[in-house]
Structures are given as C-alpha cells and as structure tokens.
Design an enzyme around this catalytic site. Sequence first.
Site, short mmCIF file in Angstrom:
data_model
loop_
_atom_site.label_atom_id
_atom_site.label_comp_id
_atom_site.label_asym_id
_atom_site.label_seq_id
_atom_site.Cartn_x
_atom_site.Cartn_y
_atom_site.Cartn_z
N ASP A 34 51.26 53.70 54.05
CA ASP A 34 51.56 54.75 54.51
C ASP A 34 50.40 55.49 54.79
OD1 ASP A 34 53.93 53.43 53.99
OD2 ASP A 34 54.14 55.13 51.78
N GLY B 251 68.35 43.54 56.61
CA GLY B 251 67.20 42.96 57.75
C GLY B 251 68.36 44.35 58.87
N GLU C 261 65.90 56.21 63.42
CA GLU C 261 64.68 54.90 62.97
C GLU C 261 65.59 53.89 64.16
OE1 GLU C 261 63.76 52.99 59.36
OE2 GLU C 261 64.99 55.39 58.27
N ASN D 201 54.39 50.26 60.91
CA ASN D 201 55.18 49.77 59.65
C ASN D 201 56.25 51.62 60.48
OD1 ASN D 201 57.05 50.04 57.32
ND2 ASN D 201 55.79 51.41 57.16
N HIS E 4 59.18 54.34 58.65
CA HIS E 4 59.22 54.68 56.95
C HIS E 4 59.65 56.00 56.86
CE1 HIS E 4 56.87 56.09 52.86
NE2 HIS E 4 57.86 57.38 53.16
#
Length: 207
Positions: free
Chosen positions: A159, A20, A188, A106, A108
């Site tokens: 993806d 998380g 990220e 999303n 990646h």
Amino acid sequence: MTEPASTRRTRLGVFVSGSGRTMVNLVKRSRDGRLDADVGIVIASRDRGALGHARGLGVPSELRPGEFSPADVDALVAEHQIDWIVLAGYLRKFPITPRVAGRVVNIHPGLLPGDGSPGPFGGPGMHGIAVHRAVIDAYARGEITESGCTVHLCDDGYDSGPVVLRKTCKVLASDSPETLAQRVFALELDAYPEALQRLITESRTRK
C-alpha cells in the site's frame, strides 16, 4: 498471431481472492462503455465465488492458489496480452517485474497518505474489515472525520505506491465497521473504473 497493442482495446488481468464483486463491476463498466478496456483474464488465489462470476460473464479465469514468481507474471502477461494488472481484493504479495512496473494497480478500502508510506490504514494485515475497524477506532479517538478508498500504483511495498485517485466519505457516529464498509465499497465502484480510465488515457497520450 499476437495482435498489435495499437490496434486493440486495452486488456486487463484482474487478480482476486474474494467473491469478485470488484471484478464484476469492471466487466460491466467495460461492456457498457464507461471503461475503455476488456478484462482478458481473471486469476483467483482461492475459490470464493469470483471464478463462477467470471465464467458466467464469459471471461477466462484460473485458480492459482500459490505465490506468483516474477517469471509467472511475465508469462501470464505475454500469454494473455495483458496491458494492466488490476488487483481487486488480492491478498497475496504481487511481484513487480520490469515488464509490468508502473502497470500494476490496486484499490485499498481506506485513505492512504500518498507520501510513500502506507499510513495508519494500510500495510501488512490491513485489508477488508480490519481497515474499517481501525478507521472507526481512530474516529472515536477524535483523530479523523473521513474515510474512503484509494487507487494506487503498486511498488514492492504494501500500500505504498503512488496514489492515482481517492474518494472520501464522512465517518458517522452511528457507523459500525460493516456500515462504513458498505459506503466505502459504493465509492470503490466508481473510483476503480475512473482511475483505470485515467491511467489508460494517459498511457495512450504518451505513445
């Protein structure tokens, strides 16, 4: 009574399978004003720490180990008034229903080509450290010099949806998959909130 979407902050439903860390970052960015949205629910496919983090942050959370059906998705979105589905290390195939199409995002841990294909660093089984191993191997063959992360909208493939944002870093000759993973994850932390804010702002201007 359901609160009108026009009078409330954007609500995110965050889906996780790991510890998380990405979810925690989004909650913190939300609360410090850098992301104009709230995490309304955290769904974990397995209990690897995310549920405890969510409880500690006061965010509703559920353990849902099975596959989500399209009906499950629509019911969850309605119950929690979710505007965007955010996949944050979620390792199950997520069904895209008409209700959420174009609103499932999303991140990646590799560079996706954005041409409708997952490219060499995406697709089934290409997640987590496996991505970074593949990048290191490609670097050793002289095929690439950079890696990074990609935020994209999800379609029915793996993806393969439209790219929203990429951030890149150099691959170093001294890199291991683990050291590369650390640098990509640092990217990220900024990339996901930035991409989500862009999507949220764009959706508001269209209304």
